[in-house]
Design an enzyme around this catalytic site. Sequence first.
Site, mmCIF file in Angstrom:
data_model
loop_
_atom_site.group_PDB
_atom_site.id
_atom_site.type_symbol
_atom_site.label_atom_id
_atom_site.label_comp_id
_atom_site.label_asym_id
_atom_site.label_seq_id
_atom_site.Cartn_x
_atom_site.Cartn_y
_atom_site.Cartn_z
ATOM 1 N N ALA A 59 0.826 -1.211 0.000
ATOM 2 C CA ALA A 59 0.000 0.000 0.000
ATOM 3 C C ALA A 59 0.860 1.261 0.000
ATOM 4 O O ALA A 59 0.629 2.183 -0.795
ATOM 5 C CB ALA A 59 -0.933 -0.010 1.212
ATOM 6 N N GLU A 60 1.863 1.314 0.871
ATOM 7 C CA GLU A 60 2.693 2.514 0.946
ATOM 8 C C GLU A 60 3.525 2.691 -0.315
ATOM 9 O O GLU A 60 3.733 3.814 -0.783
ATOM 10 C CB GLU A 60 3.598 2.500 2.181
ATOM 11 C CG GLU A 60 4.338 3.811 2.333
ATOM 12 C CD GLU A 60 4.720 4.153 3.759
ATOM 13 O OE1 GLU A 60 5.330 5.227 3.929
ATOM 14 O OE2 GLU A 60 4.413 3.386 4.685
ATOM 15 N N THR A 61 3.980 1.612 -0.907
ATOM 16 C CA THR A 61 4.742 1.705 -2.151
ATOM 17 C C THR A 61 3.890 2.318 -3.258
ATOM 18 O O THR A 61 4.314 3.266 -3.929
ATOM 19 C CB THR A 61 5.249 0.306 -2.581
ATOM 20 O OG1 THR A 61 6.140 -0.185 -1.582
ATOM 21 C CG2 THR A 61 5.953 0.358 -3.926
ATOM 22 N N SER A 64 2.968 5.992 -2.507
ATOM 23 C CA SER A 64 4.149 6.856 -2.618
ATOM 24 C C SER A 64 4.519 7.118 -4.069
ATOM 25 O O SER A 64 4.984 8.215 -4.409
ATOM 26 C CB SER A 64 5.334 6.234 -1.882
ATOM 27 O OG SER A 64 5.097 6.229 -0.497
#
Length: 137
Positions: A59-61, A64
């Site tokens: 999710a963060e990848t 971002s």
Amino acid sequence: MDTAANRAMIGASPGGVLGERMGIQVTEASPERVIGTMPVEGNTQPYGLLHGGASCVLAETLGSIGATLHGATVDRPFPVGVDLNATHHKAVRGGTVTGVATAVHRGRTMATYEIVLSDSAGERVCTARLTCLLRSA
């Protein structure tokens, strides 16, 4: 739209070293939406289920990458995650997880993405929200 300029900006390894280790592959990338996949195998906790932390990394990848691409349009292409929230809905034991990060807010200094992770059957596994502070060079 997945353009060559967007690919060049996020690089050959958009998830960095951690993303490579986890097998994350980005299939579409724009400031509005980023799509990527990650295998469950190799990203499990001791009971054989997809690790919640692995879901958060995917999710963060993806969020971002979207924030990086948006940040470039406002001369602030260096996002720093300031909040990550994830709700895990369903366990997954195998296959591939697909994440779709959709822009919720794209401002000059902040960007927020909702990321929905689904299993190979298309069932929702996790819903996450990432907010990034956009920094300049």
